[in-house]
Scaffold this motif. Structure first.
Motif, mmCIF file in Angstrom:
data_model
loop_
_atom_site.group_PDB
_atom_site.id
_atom_site.type_symbol
_atom_site.label_atom_id
_atom_site.label_comp_id
_atom_site.label_asym_id
_atom_site.label_seq_id
_atom_site.Cartn_x
_atom_site.Cartn_y
_atom_site.Cartn_z
ATOM 1 N N GLU A 292 5.869 -6.840 6.225
ATOM 2 C CA GLU A 292 5.208 -6.003 5.224
ATOM 3 C C GLU A 292 3.794 -5.658 5.657
ATOM 4 O OE1 GLU A 292 5.684 -6.928 1.049
ATOM 5 O OE2 GLU A 292 7.369 -8.236 1.551
ATOM 6 N N LEU A 293 3.222 -6.501 6.494
ATOM 7 C CA LEU A 293 1.906 -6.255 7.068
ATOM 8 C C LEU A 293 1.976 -6.488 8.574
ATOM 9 C CD1 LEU A 293 -0.453 -8.034 4.510
ATOM 10 C CD2 LEU A 293 -0.326 -5.582 4.962
ATOM 11 N N ILE B 30 -5.565 -7.833 10.903
ATOM 12 C CA ILE B 30 -4.788 -6.800 10.219
ATOM 13 C C ILE B 30 -5.734 -5.639 9.934
ATOM 14 C CG2 ILE B 30 -3.381 -6.265 8.201
ATOM 15 C CD1 ILE B 30 -2.906 -9.300 7.911
ATOM 16 N N LEU B 31 -5.269 -4.432 10.200
ATOM 17 C CA LEU B 31 -6.087 -3.262 9.934
ATOM 18 C C LEU B 31 -6.369 -3.142 8.436
ATOM 19 C CD1 LEU B 31 -4.397 -0.567 12.195
ATOM 20 C CD2 LEU B 31 -6.605 -1.671 12.559
ATOM 21 N N ARG B 32 -7.599 -2.838 8.096
ATOM 22 C CA ARG B 32 -7.970 -2.646 6.694
ATOM 23 C C ARG B 32 -7.105 -1.543 6.076
ATOM 24 N NH1 ARG B 32 -12.443 -3.835 3.536
ATOM 25 N NH2 ARG B 32 -13.544 -4.622 5.345
ATOM 26 N N ALA B 33 -6.806 -0.512 6.839
ATOM 27 C CA ALA B 33 -5.965 0.584 6.328
ATOM 28 C C ALA B 33 -4.583 0.071 5.930
ATOM 29 C CB ALA B 33 -5.846 1.690 7.375
ATOM 30 N N ASP B 34 -4.027 -0.872 6.703
ATOM 31 C CA ASP B 34 -2.727 -1.452 6.360
ATOM 32 C C ASP B 34 -2.820 -2.307 5.104
ATOM 33 O OD1 ASP B 34 -1.429 -0.246 8.511
ATOM 34 O OD2 ASP B 34 -1.785 -1.949 9.840
ATOM 35 N N LEU C 178 -1.801 -2.678 -0.790
ATOM 36 C CA LEU C 178 -2.304 -2.736 -2.166
ATOM 37 C C LEU C 178 -1.842 -1.521 -2.973
ATOM 38 C CD1 LEU C 178 -5.947 -4.028 -1.629
ATOM 39 C CD2 LEU C 178 -4.112 -5.206 -2.855
ATOM 40 N N ALA C 179 -1.893 -0.343 -2.376
ATOM 41 C CA ALA C 179 -1.461 0.874 -3.056
ATOM 42 C C ALA C 179 0.031 0.807 -3.391
ATOM 43 C CB ALA C 179 -1.764 2.102 -2.197
ATOM 44 N N LYS C 180 0.818 0.260 -2.476
ATOM 45 C CA LYS C 180 2.265 0.112 -2.707
ATOM 46 C C LYS C 180 2.518 -0.844 -3.864
ATOM 47 C CE LYS C 180 6.453 -1.338 -0.309
ATOM 48 N NZ LYS C 180 7.008 -1.903 0.917
ATOM 49 N N GLN C 181 1.759 -1.932 -3.924
ATOM 50 C CA GLN C 181 1.911 -2.895 -5.010
ATOM 51 C C GLN C 181 1.530 -2.251 -6.350
ATOM 52 O OE1 GLN C 181 3.474 -5.791 -4.258
ATOM 53 N NE2 GLN C 181 3.481 -4.746 -2.300
ATOM 54 N N ARG C 182 0.486 -1.474 -6.339
ATOM 55 C CA ARG C 182 0.046 -0.798 -7.562
ATOM 56 C C ARG C 182 1.090 0.205 -8.026
ATOM 57 N NH1 ARG C 182 -3.025 3.709 -9.416
ATOM 58 N NH2 ARG C 182 -4.261 3.105 -11.230
ATOM 59 N N ALA C 183 1.631 0.997 -7.102
ATOM 60 C CA ALA C 183 2.665 1.974 -7.449
ATOM 61 C C ALA C 183 3.897 1.284 -8.034
ATOM 62 C CB ALA C 183 3.038 2.800 -6.223
#
Length: 71
Positions: free
Chosen positions: A40-41, A53-57, A62-67
């Motif tokens: 997942e990461l 881990i890239l901050r963008a990843d 986080l965006a996926k979890q929020r969605a």
């Protein structure tokens, strides 16, 4: 007028080490390793034993979890 050079702390890191990535996501170190194991990461090698881990990843996760929470 002289503009001071920003310090390293003022520039957000593009890559976070494991010790910083867990608190950034508000998850435990073991949960972070589970996310990496489940692909997942993506973990990137920085040289030697260092990895991160890239901050963008992290932000995308986080965006996926929020969605998922909003659906």
């Amino acid at each position: 007028m002289h503009n001071p050079t920003p310090t390293q702390q003022e520039i957000p890191a593009a890559v976070l080490r494991i010790a910083s990535a867990g608190p950034y996501l508000s998850v435990s170190r073991s949960h972070l390793y589970n996310l990496i194991e489940r692909k997942e990461l993506p973990l990137i090698k920085l040289g030697g034993r260092a990895s991160g881990i890239l901050r963008a990843d992290l932000d995308a996760w986080l965006a996926k979890q929020r969605a998922a929470a909003l659906s």
